[in-house]
Design an enzyme around this catalytic site. Structure first.
Site, PDB file in Angstrom:
ATOM      1  N   THR A  21       6.256  -4.606 -13.207  1.00  0.00           N
ATOM      2  CA  THR A  21       4.104  -4.243 -12.775  1.00  0.00           C
ATOM      3  C   THR A  21       3.330  -4.795 -12.999  1.00  0.00           C
ATOM      4  OG1 THR A  21       4.820  -2.504 -14.180  1.00  0.00           O
ATOM      5  CG2 THR A  21       2.358  -1.954 -12.608  1.00  0.00           C
ATOM      6  N   ARG A  25       8.170 -10.282 -17.640  1.00  0.00           N
ATOM      7  CA  ARG A  25       7.940  -9.813 -19.582  1.00  0.00           C
ATOM      8  C   ARG A  25       9.155  -9.573 -20.350  1.00  0.00           C
ATOM      9  NH1 ARG A  25       1.930  -6.251 -19.300  1.00  0.00           N
ATOM     10  NH2 ARG A  25       1.013  -7.890 -17.218  1.00  0.00           N
ATOM     11  N   LYS A 129       3.697 -15.222 -14.666  1.00  0.00           N
ATOM     12  CA  LYS A 129       3.829 -13.680 -12.659  1.00  0.00           C
ATOM     13  C   LYS A 129       2.933 -15.091 -11.778  1.00  0.00           C
ATOM     14  CE  LYS A 129      -0.303 -11.561 -12.412  1.00  0.00           C
ATOM     15  NZ  LYS A 129      -1.275 -10.138 -12.605  1.00  0.00           N
ATOM     16  N   ASP A 284      -8.517  -9.289 -18.721  1.00  0.00           N
ATOM     17  CA  ASP A 284      -8.210  -8.206 -17.293  1.00  0.00           C
ATOM     18  C   ASP A 284      -8.830  -7.071 -17.468  1.00  0.00           C
ATOM     19  OD1 ASP A 284      -5.277  -7.627 -18.077  1.00  0.00           O
ATOM     20  OD2 ASP A 284      -5.101  -8.216 -15.993  1.00  0.00           O
ATOM     21  N   ARG A 285      -8.437  -7.002 -18.729  1.00  0.00           N
ATOM     22  CA  ARG A 285      -8.378  -5.070 -19.265  1.00  0.00           C
ATOM     23  C   ARG A 285      -9.692  -5.670 -19.902  1.00  0.00           C
ATOM     24  NH1 ARG A 285      -3.089  -1.838 -21.298  1.00  0.00           N
ATOM     25  NH2 ARG A 285      -1.716  -2.187 -19.726  1.00  0.00           N
ATOM     26  N   THR A 347       0.395   2.829  -9.766  1.00  0.00           N
ATOM     27  CA  THR A 347       0.330   1.881 -10.846  1.00  0.00           C
ATOM     28  C   THR A 347       0.695   0.402 -10.061  1.00  0.00           C
ATOM     29  OG1 THR A 347       0.350   3.322 -12.365  1.00  0.00           O
ATOM     30  CG2 THR A 347       0.877   1.892 -13.306  1.00  0.00           C
ATOM     31  N   GLU A 366      -8.540   1.980 -13.034  1.00  0.00           N
ATOM     32  CA  GLU A 366      -6.933   2.384 -13.489  1.00  0.00           C
ATOM     33  C   GLU A 366      -6.897   2.903 -15.151  1.00  0.00           C
ATOM     34  OE1 GLU A 366      -3.468   0.346 -12.057  1.00  0.00           O
ATOM     35  OE2 GLU A 366      -4.234  -0.891 -13.354  1.00  0.00           O
ATOM     36  N   SER A 368      -5.147   2.415 -17.394  1.00  0.00           N
ATOM     37  CA  SER A 368      -5.135   1.395 -18.325  1.00  0.00           C
ATOM     38  C   SER A 368      -6.039   0.850 -19.140  1.00  0.00           C
ATOM     39  CB  SER A 368      -3.789   1.400 -18.075  1.00  0.00           C
ATOM     40  OG  SER A 368      -4.245   0.461 -16.715  1.00  0.00           O
ATOM     41  N   LYS A 379      -7.656  -6.122 -11.868  1.00  0.00           N
ATOM     42  CA  LYS A 379      -8.776  -6.052 -12.716  1.00  0.00           C
ATOM     43  C   LYS A 379      -9.783  -7.313 -14.038  1.00  0.00           C
ATOM     44  CE  LYS A 379      -4.813  -4.534 -16.262  1.00  0.00           C
ATOM     45  NZ  LYS A 379      -3.543  -4.837 -14.907  1.00  0.00           N
ATOM     46  N   ARG A 499       5.359   7.390 -20.526  1.00  0.00           N
ATOM     47  CA  ARG A 499       3.970   7.887 -21.353  1.00  0.00           C
ATOM     48  C   ARG A 499       3.505   9.685 -20.392  1.00  0.00           C
ATOM     49  NH1 ARG A 499       2.182   3.206 -21.977  1.00  0.00           N
ATOM     50  NH2 ARG A 499       2.442   1.419 -20.608  1.00  0.00           N
TER      51      ARG A 499
HETATM   52  C1  G16 Z   1      -0.007  -3.800 -16.086  1.00  0.00           C
HETATM   53  C2  G16 Z   1      -0.770  -3.859 -14.582  1.00  0.00           C
HETATM   54  C3  G16 Z   1      -1.994  -2.347 -13.665  1.00  0.00           C
HETATM   55  C4  G16 Z   1      -0.798  -1.319 -14.613  1.00  0.00           C
HETATM   56  C5  G16 Z   1      -0.939  -1.338 -15.760  1.00  0.00           C
HETATM   57  C6  G16 Z   1       0.380  -0.908 -15.932  1.00  0.00           C
HETATM   58  O1  G16 Z   1      -1.256  -4.155 -16.235  1.00  0.00           O
HETATM   59  O2  G16 Z   1      -1.227  -5.125 -14.060  1.00  0.00           O
HETATM   60  O3  G16 Z   1      -1.994  -2.763 -12.577  1.00  0.00           O
HETATM   61  O4  G16 Z   1      -1.810  -0.232 -14.502  1.00  0.00           O
HETATM   62  O5  G16 Z   1       0.210  -2.778 -15.487  1.00  0.00           O
HETATM   63  O6  G16 Z   1       1.247  -0.856 -17.147  1.00  0.00           O
HETATM   64  P1  G16 Z   1       2.717  -0.233 -17.490  1.00  0.00           P
HETATM   65  O7  G16 Z   1       3.312   0.220 -16.303  1.00  0.00           O
HETATM   66  O8  G16 Z   1       3.186  -0.033 -18.900  1.00  0.00           O
HETATM   67  O9  G16 Z   1       1.798   1.627 -17.977  1.00  0.00           O
HETATM   68  P2  G16 Z   1      -1.652  -5.039 -17.803  1.00  0.00           P
HETATM   69  O10 G16 Z   1      -2.575  -5.510 -17.943  1.00  0.00           O
HETATM   70  O11 G16 Z   1       0.062  -5.267 -17.805  1.00  0.00           O
HETATM   71  O12 G16 Z   1      -0.834  -6.898 -16.180  1.00  0.00           O
END
Ligand code: G16
Length: 546
Positions: A21, A25, A129, A284-285, A347, A366, A368, A379, A499
């Site tokens: 996503t 990682r 990324k 970003d969160r 997502t 989102e 999350s 974000k 999830r």
């Molecule tokens: C990343 C993406 C987000 C997404 C999240 C979902 O967040 O940038 O848009 O909502 O993954 O994670 P999962 O697939 O585990 O539900 P981040 O903050 O990890 O870059």
């Protein structure tokens, strides 16, 4: 430096490396293996960066391996022929700040080193990324090409050179490449200052408003200290855990009720402060708390949609909004009242970017813990915190009053997410396969007194470029305005994470005191009955409930 200082290395076969996503990682130790980072970066350069005239932005969240990785990527970029790289001092850049810098400098793109909210350190995770010229995560077309290239690449070129002094702001050279080491905070803070009413926020603090911001020893510490304590006048000490550490102090930099429990105890349980907020590894969160209350991310999005026009940078109102599919439908009702479009996307932030680029939406978010706007293409945690502060300042209301007034007007979506982390990949897939096999038979079914109205596997066609994304998660609509969503995480690095998203629109007079798990008990029971998670995984309880 002469061309002869470029050497070529053979790269072993690391197997398929497909960015998820949000980039690639993997455990830090895997990234530290000889040639692992180098060959993946070479694939990024090969697929996304022209050999001449390119400018790149480079930085990360300060986790273990960020500094050596930054030095190696600079050597690789130089060997590739990149003209200029803009690097945050000490290799630090929050994800939204990197997105802003790409846009500000009209760069070719950027490389961000982070595994976001995943734990760091030698035993934690690392990540890389690529973001494109719009400042947003590379679209699937590019990430797929990078994955293919990384899988087949057996040789890469790298410059032989000393490390650069990453702590020294100024212009440097690496071979023929120019490297500008910059203050990671300044440009981002200026952008924030152009959007928000800092005078009003300052007056809020002068009036005795109290706040704690938990930077979780991740990248937002320096940003939050500059913005909140220096520019907005919050008292020194408002930002806690503000020094970025390579292992985030041994904690999980994930701003939620479980991993930011100290803040939750202070603001929500003990009610010691008017306002609390936290951000994650790469900034970003966001998590928002008020005295005695928690703002679910889906509610935060809906409330921001209803109030954003009160912030100077958004005084013209919103052109449209978007939410990811598993995010509650609270914002949909605000959009309907504002008579603006509301898009439902899979997502992943990249799906918002094409809508943002086309000017179809101003705000998106989102479940999350991600919220953002058209100011960058990621974000943005601190942006969301400043939105809340600005709205609190101009409304004169508390977080609780804002929440309860919102629910009284629009209704409340009781919402929870149950995560089953690190189950075996096969049991995670078994849950999804079994649901997919039964999808057609579910509608009309009566479970525990509720009828299944519809069930599908979410598919999305981008309204701008027509690209399609299928199998994005199972949606099950129940009578009584309830919904169950099931999907596998795209960001886990060990086994699979299931999830389970559960929601129901409440009746009566919702209050912050309502027990969400209790309100949703019946929907949770139905979800277990339909998904068979316990039987497939052997887990009777989720690992994390948010
Ligand atoms: C990343 C993406 C987000 C997404 C999240 C979902 O967040 O940038 O848009 O909502 O993954 O994670 P999962 O697939 O585990 O539900 P981040 O903050 O990890 O870059």
């Amino acid at each position: 430096m002469a061309l002869s200082s470029i050497v070529h290395h053979d790269a072993p076969d690391f197997g398929v490396r497909t960015p998820g996503t949000s980039g690639l990682r993997r455990p830090t130790r895997e990234f530290q293996a000889p040639h692992y980072l180098e060959s993946f970066t070479a694939a990024i350069l090969e697929e996304a960066v022209p050999k001449e005239g390119a400018t790149l932005v480079l930085g990360g969240d300060g986790r273990e391996f960020c500094v050596p990785a930054t030095q190696q990527i600079l050597r690789l970029a130089s060997a590739w022929g990149v003209e200029r790289v803009i690097v945050g001092r000490d290799g630090l850049l929050s994800t939204p700040a990197a997105s802003h810098l790409i846009r500000l400098h009209h760069a070719t793109g950027g490389i961000i080193l982070s595994a976001s909210h995943n734990a760091g350190g030698v035993d934690g995770d690392f990540g890389i990324k690529y973001n494109g010229e719009n400042g947003g995560p590379a679209p699937p077309l590019i990430t797929d090409a990078i994955a293919r290239c990384a899988t087949s690449l057996r040789r890469y070129a790298i410059l032989v050179a000393e490390d650069l002094p990453l702590h020294q702001i100024g212009r440097h050279h690496l071979g023929a490449m120019q490297v500008d080491i910059i203050d990671p905070v300044h440009d981002y803070a200026e952008l924030m200052e152009s959007l928000f009413d800092f005078r009003a926020i300052r007056a809020l603090f002068t009036g005795g408003f109290t706040m704690r911001f938990d930077a979780m020893h991740a990248v937002t510490g320096p940003y939050a200290t500059d913005l909140l304590e220096r520019r907005c006048g919050a008292p020194a000490g408002t930002v806690i855990r503000g020094t970025p550490l390579p292992d985030f102090g041994g904690e999980h930099p994930d701003p939620n009720l479980v991993h930011a429990s100290g803040l939750v105890e202070d603001v929500m349980t003990a009610g010691r402060y008017d306002f609390g907020a936290a951000s994650d590894g790469d900034g970003d969160r966001n998590m928002i708390l008020g005295r005695g209350c928690y703002v679910a991310p889906s509610d935060s999005l809906a409330i921001l949609a209803a109030h954003l026009h009160r912030i100077p940078g958004y005084a013209d109102g919103l052109v449209g909004v978007a939410r990811s599919m598993p995010t509650s439908r609270a914002v949909d009702r605000v959009a309907a009242a504002l008579n603006i479009p509301c898009y439902e996307t899979p997502t992943g932030w990249k799906f918002f970017c094409s809508l943002l680029d086309a000017g179809r939406i101003t705000l998106c978010g989102e479940e999350s813990f991600g919220t953002g706007s058209d100011h960058v293409r990621e974000k943005d945690g601190l942006w969301a915190v400043l939105c809340w502060l600005n709205i609190l300042a101009v409304s004169g209301q508390s977080v609780r009053a804002l929440l309860e007034a919102h629910w009284a007007e629009y209704g409340r979506d009781y919402y929870t997410r149950h995560d089953y982390e690190e189950v075996s990949t096969s049991s995670g897939e078994a849950v999804m396969h079994s649901l997919r096999d039964r999808l057609g038979t579910l509608p009309g079914f009566l479970v525990s007194g509720r009828t299944i109205l519809a069930a599908d596997d979410f598919a999305f066609t981008d309204p701008i470029d027509g690209s399609q994304a299928t199998a994005q998660g199972i949606r099950i609509l129940l009578s009584g305005d309830a919904r169950i969503v099931v999907r596998l995480s795209g960001t886990g690095t060990r086994g699979a994470t299931i999830r389970l998203y559960l929601e129901s629109v409440g009746r009566g007079t919702p209050s912050v005191e309502d027990d969400v798990q209790h309100e949703l008990a019946e929907v949770i029971r139905i979800a277990h009955e339909i998904t068979g998670i316990e039987g497939q995984t052997g887990r009777s309880e989720p690992t994390v409930i948010t």
